[in-house]
Design a protein around this motif. Sequence first.
Motif, PDB file in Angstrom:
ATOM      1  N   LEU A 168       0.822  -1.210   0.000  1.00 25.26           N
ATOM      2  CA  LEU A 168       0.000   0.000   0.000  1.00 25.26           C
ATOM      3  C   LEU A 168       0.858   1.264   0.000  1.00 25.26           C
ATOM      4  O   LEU A 168       1.823   1.370   0.766  1.00 25.26           O
ATOM      5  N   HIS A 169       0.477   2.210  -0.848  1.00 21.61           N
ATOM      6  CA  HIS A 169       1.105   3.534  -0.847  1.00 21.61           C
ATOM      7  C   HIS A 169       0.132   4.517  -0.199  1.00 21.61           C
ATOM      8  O   HIS A 169      -0.952   4.758  -0.743  1.00 21.61           O
ATOM      9  N   PRO A 170       0.482   5.084   0.967  1.00 21.39           N
ATOM     10  CA  PRO A 170      -0.471   5.947   1.682  1.00 21.39           C
ATOM     11  C   PRO A 170      -0.533   7.382   1.184  1.00 21.39           C
ATOM     12  O   PRO A 170      -1.347   8.156   1.673  1.00 21.39           O
ATOM     13  N   GLY A 171       0.331   7.756   0.228  1.00 21.24           N
ATOM     14  CA  GLY A 171       0.443   9.154  -0.149  1.00 21.24           C
ATOM     15  C   GLY A 171       1.425   9.854   0.770  1.00 21.24           C
ATOM     16  O   GLY A 171       2.071   9.231   1.624  1.00 21.24           O
ATOM     17  N   THR A 172       1.576  11.140   0.608  1.00 17.56           N
ATOM     18  CA  THR A 172       2.466  11.921   1.470  1.00 17.56           C
ATOM     19  C   THR A 172       1.661  12.412   2.671  1.00 17.56           C
ATOM     20  O   THR A 172       0.700  13.164   2.520  1.00 17.56           O
ATOM     21  N   VAL A 173       2.047  11.949   3.840  1.00 19.47           N
ATOM     22  CA  VAL A 173       1.265  12.195   5.051  1.00 19.47           C
ATOM     23  C   VAL A 173       2.008  13.168   5.960  1.00 19.47           C
ATOM     24  O   VAL A 173       3.235  13.140   6.054  1.00 19.47           O
ATOM     25  N   ALA A 193      -5.301   7.281   6.971  1.00 19.46           N
ATOM     26  CA  ALA A 193      -5.829   6.030   7.525  1.00 19.46           C
ATOM     27  C   ALA A 193      -7.194   5.707   6.934  1.00 19.46           C
ATOM     28  O   ALA A 193      -7.471   4.556   6.559  1.00 19.46           O
ATOM     29  N   GLU A 194      -8.049   6.712   6.847  1.00 19.74           N
ATOM     30  CA  GLU A 194      -9.380   6.503   6.268  1.00 19.74           C
ATOM     31  C   GLU A 194      -9.266   6.019   4.825  1.00 19.74           C
ATOM     32  O   GLU A 194      -9.984   5.099   4.401  1.00 19.74           O
ATOM     33  N   ASN A 195      -8.358   6.644   4.065  1.00 17.22           N
ATOM     34  CA  ASN A 195      -8.172   6.251   2.669  1.00 17.22           C
ATOM     35  C   ASN A 195      -7.713   4.791   2.562  1.00 17.22           C
ATOM     36  O   ASN A 195      -8.228   4.020   1.741  1.00 17.22           O
ATOM     37  N   LEU A 196      -6.733   4.427   3.368  1.00 17.46           N
ATOM     38  CA  LEU A 196      -6.178   3.072   3.296  1.00 17.46           C
ATOM     39  C   LEU A 196      -7.203   2.025   3.721  1.00 17.46           C
ATOM     40  O   LEU A 196      -7.294   0.955   3.108  1.00 17.46           O
ATOM     41  N   THR A 208      -5.036 -10.218  -4.400  1.00 16.05           N
ATOM     42  CA  THR A 208      -3.874 -10.451  -3.545  1.00 16.05           C
ATOM     43  C   THR A 208      -2.587 -10.322  -4.347  1.00 16.05           C
ATOM     44  O   THR A 208      -2.525 -10.634  -5.538  1.00 16.05           O
ATOM     45  N   GLY A 209      -1.541  -9.831  -3.671  1.00 13.83           N
ATOM     46  CA  GLY A 209      -0.243  -9.700  -4.309  1.00 13.83           C
ATOM     47  C   GLY A 209      -0.070  -8.462  -5.152  1.00 13.83           C
ATOM     48  O   GLY A 209       0.948  -8.311  -5.839  1.00 13.83           O
ATOM     49  N   GLN A 210      -1.018  -7.515  -5.097  1.00 12.90           N
ATOM     50  CA  GLN A 210      -0.913  -6.307  -5.906  1.00 12.90           C
ATOM     51  C   GLN A 210      -0.453  -5.114  -5.060  1.00 12.90           C
ATOM     52  O   GLN A 210      -0.318  -5.203  -3.840  1.00 12.90           O
ATOM     53  N   PHE A 211      -0.221  -3.996  -5.740  1.00 11.00           N
ATOM     54  CA  PHE A 211       0.338  -2.780  -5.148  1.00 11.00           C
ATOM     55  C   PHE A 211      -0.645  -1.655  -5.440  1.00 11.00           C
ATOM     56  O   PHE A 211      -0.871  -1.297  -6.597  1.00 11.00           O
ATOM     57  N   PHE A 212      -1.247  -1.100  -4.379  1.00 10.17           N
ATOM     58  CA  PHE A 212      -2.297  -0.096  -4.529  1.00 10.17           C
ATOM     59  C   PHE A 212      -1.914   1.227  -3.880  1.00 10.17           C
ATOM     60  O   PHE A 212      -1.231   1.245  -2.850  1.00 10.17           O
ATOM     61  N   ASP A 213      -2.409   2.316  -4.468  1.00 10.95           N
ATOM     62  CA  ASP A 213      -2.257   3.598  -3.796  1.00 10.95           C
ATOM     63  C   ASP A 213      -3.472   3.861  -2.909  1.00 10.95           C
ATOM     64  O   ASP A 213      -4.385   3.041  -2.807  1.00 10.95           O
ATOM     65  N   TYR A 214      -3.474   5.011  -2.270  1.00  8.33           N
ATOM     66  CA  TYR A 214      -4.515   5.377  -1.306  1.00  8.33           C
ATOM     67  C   TYR A 214      -5.889   5.537  -1.930  1.00  8.33           C
ATOM     68  O   TYR A 214      -6.906   5.584  -1.225  1.00  8.33           O
ATOM     69  N   ALA A 215      -5.950   5.643  -3.263  1.00  5.39           N
ATOM     70  CA  ALA A 215      -7.234   5.758  -3.951  1.00  5.39           C
ATOM     71  C   ALA A 215      -7.682   4.425  -4.541  1.00  5.39           C
ATOM     72  O   ALA A 215      -8.695   4.357  -5.226  1.00  5.39           O
ATOM     73  N   GLY A 216      -6.918   3.376  -4.294  1.00  5.20           N
ATOM     74  CA  GLY A 216      -7.274   2.075  -4.815  1.00  5.20           C
ATOM     75  C   GLY A 216      -6.782   1.810  -6.211  1.00  5.20           C
ATOM     76  O   GLY A 216      -7.149   0.788  -6.819  1.00  5.20           O
ATOM     77  N   GLU A 217      -5.943   2.700  -6.745  1.00  2.00           N
ATOM     78  CA  GLU A 217      -5.402   2.507  -8.084  1.00  2.00           C
ATOM     79  C   GLU A 217      -4.155   1.610  -8.022  1.00  2.00           C
ATOM     80  O   GLU A 217      -3.323   1.754  -7.111  1.00  2.00           O
ATOM     81  N   VAL A 218      -4.023   0.722  -8.993  1.00  2.00           N
ATOM     82  CA  VAL A 218      -2.864  -0.157  -9.062  1.00  2.00           C
ATOM     83  C   VAL A 218      -1.628   0.635  -9.479  1.00  2.00           C
ATOM     84  O   VAL A 218      -1.683   1.424 -10.427  1.00  2.00           O
ATOM     85  N   ILE A 219      -0.516   0.417  -8.759  1.00  2.00           N
ATOM     86  CA  ILE A 219       0.763   1.073  -9.086  1.00  2.00           C
ATOM     87  C   ILE A 219       1.637   0.061  -9.808  1.00  2.00           C
ATOM     88  O   ILE A 219       1.718  -1.093  -9.395  1.00  2.00           O
ATOM     89  N   PRO A 220       2.325   0.462 -10.877  1.00  2.00           N
ATOM     90  CA  PRO A 220       3.206  -0.485 -11.579  1.00  2.00           C
ATOM     91  C   PRO A 220       4.384  -0.879 -10.709  1.00  2.00           C
ATOM     92  O   PRO A 220       4.868  -0.098  -9.891  1.00  2.00           O
ATOM     93  N   TRP A 221       4.848  -2.102 -10.882  1.00  4.18           N
ATOM     94  CA  TRP A 221       6.012  -2.562 -10.128  1.00  4.18           C
ATOM     95  C   TRP A 221       7.272  -1.836 -10.602  1.00  4.18           C
ATOM     96  O   TRP A 221       8.209  -1.688  -9.868  1.00  4.18           O
TER      97      TRP A 221
END
Length: 221
Positions: A168-173, A193-196, A208-221
């Motif tokens: 998970l990428h939480p963004g800049t907090v 926290a709410e976003n995640l 499972t096994g994917q990489f998501f940002d705080y908006a639920g978008e898939v991030i490339p490896w």
Amino acid sequence: MTGRALVIGASGGIGAALAAALDARGDAVTALSRSGDGFDITDPHSVSTHMAALEGPFDTILIASGILSPKDSRPEKSLAEIDAETMAQVMAVNAIGPALVLAQVPRLLPRRGRAVAGVLTARVGSIGDNGLGGWYSYRASKAAANQIVRTAAIEIARKYPDAAVVALHPGTVETDFTRNYPAHRKVSPSQAAENLLHVLDSLTPAQTGQFFDYAGEVIPW
């Protein structure tokens, strides 16, 4: 959705906010941290001792430990700034530590029924998304953490088909972590926290096994 949650790194800005948000919605939260419990994610004995004392199942497990750089240092801007000891410390916290925790996660998951395990990494750990360079240790440690999550998800799915294990990428907090980077758009720990949790709540085992940002978008490896 309520249940039992485990938050590793619960004294940090994001970790504390995640624990608070889970508690506020009615989950029974177990929180572990270095300052609160002596949980040292870089020490295999500390990790195994604390994790062995836990009784599952947990339907939500979050690993929120991490450092940008060791105290009194900053991320490298060039190859010439790479220091072996500094890089080893960043790797220990951001990659090896989460791996040690993930090794203990399977026995804490329900054998059947939905469960999620999220590891906070960072978009800068994406090799495909790297267009700026720099930050060698941090980028490399988060890329390593992403690979560890991906590989763990494959193994865990064999015995726990209802679980989703993701990076998970939480963004800049807004935390001590980011105070020296005023140019970045930031969100509060509670908003992060709410976003995640919104992302985690929407996951299915097929993701499972994917990489998501705080908006639920898939991030490339």
